[in-house]
Design a protein around this motif. Structure first.
Motif, PDB file in Angstrom:
ATOM      1  N   UNK A  12       0.831  -1.197   0.000  1.00 43.47           N
ATOM      2  CA  UNK A  12       0.000   0.000   0.000  1.00 43.47           C
ATOM      3  C   UNK A  12       0.863   1.243   0.000  1.00 43.47           C
ATOM      4  N   UNK A  13       0.512   2.200   0.824  1.00 45.32           N
ATOM      5  CA  UNK A  13       1.213   3.473   0.873  1.00 45.32           C
ATOM      6  C   UNK A  13       1.472   3.842   2.329  1.00 45.32           C
ATOM      7  N   UNK A  14       2.682   4.389   2.583  1.00 43.89           N
ATOM      8  CA  UNK A  14       3.044   4.844   3.933  1.00 43.89           C
ATOM      9  C   UNK A  14       3.098   6.368   3.905  1.00 43.89           C
ATOM     10  N   UNK A  15       2.467   6.985   4.908  1.00 49.83           N
ATOM     11  CA  UNK A  15       2.472   8.432   5.078  1.00 49.83           C
ATOM     12  C   UNK A  15       3.144   8.731   6.408  1.00 49.83           C
ATOM     13  N   UNK A  16       4.172   9.577   6.383  1.00 48.31           N
ATOM     14  CA  UNK A  16       4.939   9.882   7.591  1.00 48.31           C
ATOM     15  C   UNK A  16       4.963  11.386   7.824  1.00 48.31           C
ATOM     16  N   UNK A  17       4.917  11.765   9.095  1.00 50.73           N
ATOM     17  CA  UNK A  17       5.079  13.170   9.457  1.00 50.73           C
ATOM     18  C   UNK A  17       5.504  13.262  10.912  1.00 50.73           C
TER      19      UNK A  17
END
Length: 161
Positions: A12-17
């Motif tokens: 899938x997709x990883x979103x980091x902040x």
């Protein structure tokens, strides 16, 4: 806020902040539609610990809870900043001409210049509804436009066809 997006092939997709306190947050949007929320220290996302997992429905609910107050806040700010722009609410009454019909059939924006920016359905908020969104009795439409435009949307939604 900067969000780093990383494609995870086959996953899938990883979103980091980073939060304002410096904590690293990571959301994995899985191909199955589920989500994993993680935290980690330092700069290595491979050290992430799963805080909790959400189904698509649970993630939608969380997004509504977190997003609804922000949407209302932004509309209020916008109407204060732009002279002549107002926010209003229009109820879809039982027996009304558009109950159980798609929003697009109202042609409200074309006919009035006002925009229906959200639908409140009980405890649920449907932001940015598309023309295919079916209206239900009891829905409350959040409308942005001039006072006259909002009044005309109300006439359309509540009048005979």
């Amino acid at each position: 806020m900067d969000v780093n997006e990383v494609l995870l092939p086959g996953v899938g997709m990883r979103y980091e902040f980073a939060t304002h306190e410096g904590d690293q947050m990571c959301v994995i949007a899985l191909r199955s539609g589920d989500f994993e929320l993680m935290t980690y220290e330092g700069t290595d996302p491979d050290e992430a610990r799963v805080a909790f997992r959400l189904t698509r429905e649970e993630a939608d609910t969380l997004a509504e809870i977190l997003g609804a107050p922000r949407i209302a806040e932004r509309f209020a700010d916008l109407t204060r900043e732009v002279p002549g722009l107002s926010a209003g609410q229009v109820e879809v009454r039982a027996g009304g001409p558009f109950v159980d019909h798609p929003l697009g059939e109202t042609r409200a924006r074309t006919r009035t210049g006002a925009s229906i920016v959200a639908i409140v359905r009980g405890e649920e908020v449907l932001p940015s509804p598309g023309p295919e969104q079916v209206l239900r009795a009891g829905d409350v439409l959040v409308v942005i436009g001039t006072h006259d435009g909002i009044a005309r949307v109300e006439q359309i939604i509540q009048a005979d066809r």
